[in-house]
Design a protein around this motif. Structure first.
Motif, mmCIF file in Angstrom:
data_model
loop_
_atom_site.group_PDB
_atom_site.id
_atom_site.type_symbol
_atom_site.label_atom_id
_atom_site.label_comp_id
_atom_site.label_asym_id
_atom_site.label_seq_id
_atom_site.Cartn_x
_atom_site.Cartn_y
_atom_site.Cartn_z
ATOM 1 N N MET A 1 35.830 34.029 45.099
ATOM 2 C CA MET A 1 36.016 32.825 44.194
ATOM 3 C C MET A 1 36.631 31.802 44.845
ATOM 4 O O MET A 1 36.007 30.332 44.814
ATOM 5 N N ARG B 1 33.822 29.981 47.509
ATOM 6 C CA ARG B 1 32.842 29.248 46.666
ATOM 7 C C ARG B 1 33.673 27.932 46.133
ATOM 8 O O ARG B 1 32.914 26.647 45.980
ATOM 9 N N THR C 1 41.585 29.186 36.754
ATOM 10 C CA THR C 1 40.600 30.505 36.506
ATOM 11 C C THR C 1 41.458 31.633 36.194
ATOM 12 O O THR C 1 42.481 32.046 36.813
ATOM 13 N N TRP D 1 32.903 33.411 35.571
ATOM 14 C CA TRP D 1 32.999 33.852 37.238
ATOM 15 C C TRP D 1 33.023 35.612 36.856
ATOM 16 O O TRP D 1 33.713 35.927 35.940
ATOM 17 N N ASP D 2 32.577 36.130 38.085
ATOM 18 C CA ASP D 2 32.726 37.512 37.936
ATOM 19 C C ASP D 2 34.134 37.951 38.503
ATOM 20 O O ASP D 2 34.562 37.440 39.685
ATOM 21 N N ASN E 1 29.977 25.465 37.365
ATOM 22 C CA ASN E 1 28.940 26.344 36.855
ATOM 23 C C ASN E 1 27.937 26.824 38.173
ATOM 24 O O ASN E 1 27.873 28.260 38.145
ATOM 25 N N GLY F 1 30.049 29.294 40.142
ATOM 26 C CA GLY F 1 30.319 30.334 39.421
ATOM 27 C C GLY F 1 29.303 31.385 39.764
ATOM 28 O O GLY F 1 29.270 32.851 39.672
ATOM 29 N N GLU G 1 29.404 32.871 43.308
ATOM 30 C CA GLU G 1 30.477 33.787 43.291
ATOM 31 C C GLU G 1 30.059 35.051 42.508
ATOM 32 O O GLU G 1 30.338 36.152 43.160
ATOM 33 N N ARG G 2 29.085 35.243 41.311
ATOM 34 C CA ARG G 2 28.810 36.533 40.987
ATOM 35 C C ARG G 2 27.888 36.977 41.834
ATOM 36 O O ARG G 2 28.020 38.310 42.046
#
Length: 343
Positions: free
Chosen positions: A52, A55, A100, A156-157, A274, A277, A280-281
């Motif tokens: 996270m 990124r 987040t 985000w994951d 986005n 995100g 990051e996934r």
């Protein structure tokens, strides 16, 4: 001597550093010298080495470059600005512009936000992403908007959550009986582990290592990437791949701060957030694929229990029926549309 996980982290850091270097080279000198029109703070509770934050740094550099220096995003990882509950208060007041956080912790303010974390609901990512990028995610963002916060379109994951312990592996629901487990400050977690007859204790993430080390609690539950970056393996012996809930991070903005940004710049900021995100996934997916081996080398003993007895325990305890009542028919029907019948 570097652990295997440190090598994994180094790969991420290297990738992040390369992206940052490229962004720095591409940045016009005039943009560097120019005073930003908007200098916004972004806080999160994860270590600097987590995908996270890697990124986010890359994203911040891209925003400075593309905006010609008009937008400057300052990143504060590792709960530097306070606990989750403290930082959420700062987000609401506007002293922090972006944050987040897990929807399950956000549920202390927006009760319906936690619906993605219903125990043993999503069997896999093939069910998660269509739901969270589709109707269920849109419904949750509408609930968040009522609290004067703006949730970016792509969640985000954080990952599927696993259970670690210093005393015993969790092989069946019975192993949770009397188990002193740290959970985040959220009603859904407390409710679920009480249904398992455990003894949940609500503790913020930045205080969890100490609580495990001093045996205030026996165990905790988190995705593998968090277990690794927080070094919980130093104070835990067992890791049970319970996959008991999927958790993400909504990228939240204070509404007033968000609407102060001119529309053209706001569109650009949302696009970069986005896109980061989505990257990051992919990072978390790659990291999770290698982490079990890395964590095993760091001393954790793994087991993988059958999820069905846990699901049945929750059903019999009335957990699903209770939360169906709390979320309401609309939200629950969207959840079951994505993952199948629960209650």
């Amino acid at each position: 001597m570097s652990s295997p996980f440190h090598l994994s982290r180094r790969r991420f850091l290297s990738a992040g550093s390369t992206a940052l270097l490229a962004g720095t080279v591409a940045s016009p000198h005039v943009a560097r010298a120019q005073r930003a029109d908007f200098t916004y703070k972004y806080a999160n509770n994860l270590p600097d080495t987590h995908p996270m934050n890697i990124r986010a740094r890359e994203m911040a550099e891209a925003l400075r470059t593309e905006s010609g220096g008009r937008f400057d995003l300052k990143i504060f990882p590792s709960s530097q600005l306070g606990s989750d509950t403290d930082t959420l208060s700062q987000l609401r007041s506007g002293s922090v512009e972006f944050f987040t956080m897990s929807p399950l912790i956000l549920s202390t303010l927006v009760p319906n936000a936690s619906i993605n974390g219903i125990g043993y609901a999503f069997p896999d990512y093939d069910a998660v992403w269509p739901a969270m990028d589709g109707e269920l995610g849109a419904w949750v963002r509408q609930q968040i908007a009522k609290a004067n916060l703006v949730a970016m379109e792509k969640i985000w994951d954080n990952g599927y959550r696993q259970t670690t312990s210093s005393t015993r592996p969790i092989a069946s629901p019975d192993d949770f009986k009397g188990f002193r487990i740290r959970v985040p400050v959220s009603p859904l977690w407390t409710s679920m582990f009480r249904a398992f007859e455990a003894a949940p204790a609500s503790i913020n993430l930045n205080e969890t290592y100490s609580a495990l080390q001093t045996k205030i609690v026996e165990g905790q539950e988190n995705p593998l990437a968090v277990i690794a970056t927080t070094k919980f393996y130093e104070v835990q012996k067992y890791c049970s791949l319970t996959n008991h809930m999927w958790d993400g991070y909504w990228f939240l903005a204070n509404r007033r701060a968000w609407e102060r940004i001119p529309e053209d710049l706001r569109t650009m900021v949302a696009r970069h957030i986005n896109a980061a995100g989505m990257k990051e996934r992919a990072d978390v997916a790659k990291l999770n694929a290698s982490l079990q081996e890395d964590l095993t080398k760091n001393g954790l003993v793994f087991n993988k229990p059958d999820p069905e007895p846990f699901r049945e325990k929750l059903r019999k305890a009335g957990f699903y029926a209770e939360w169906k009542g709390r979320y309401g028919e609309e939200g629950w029907s969207l959840l079951e549309k994505a993952c199948g019948k629960l209650a």
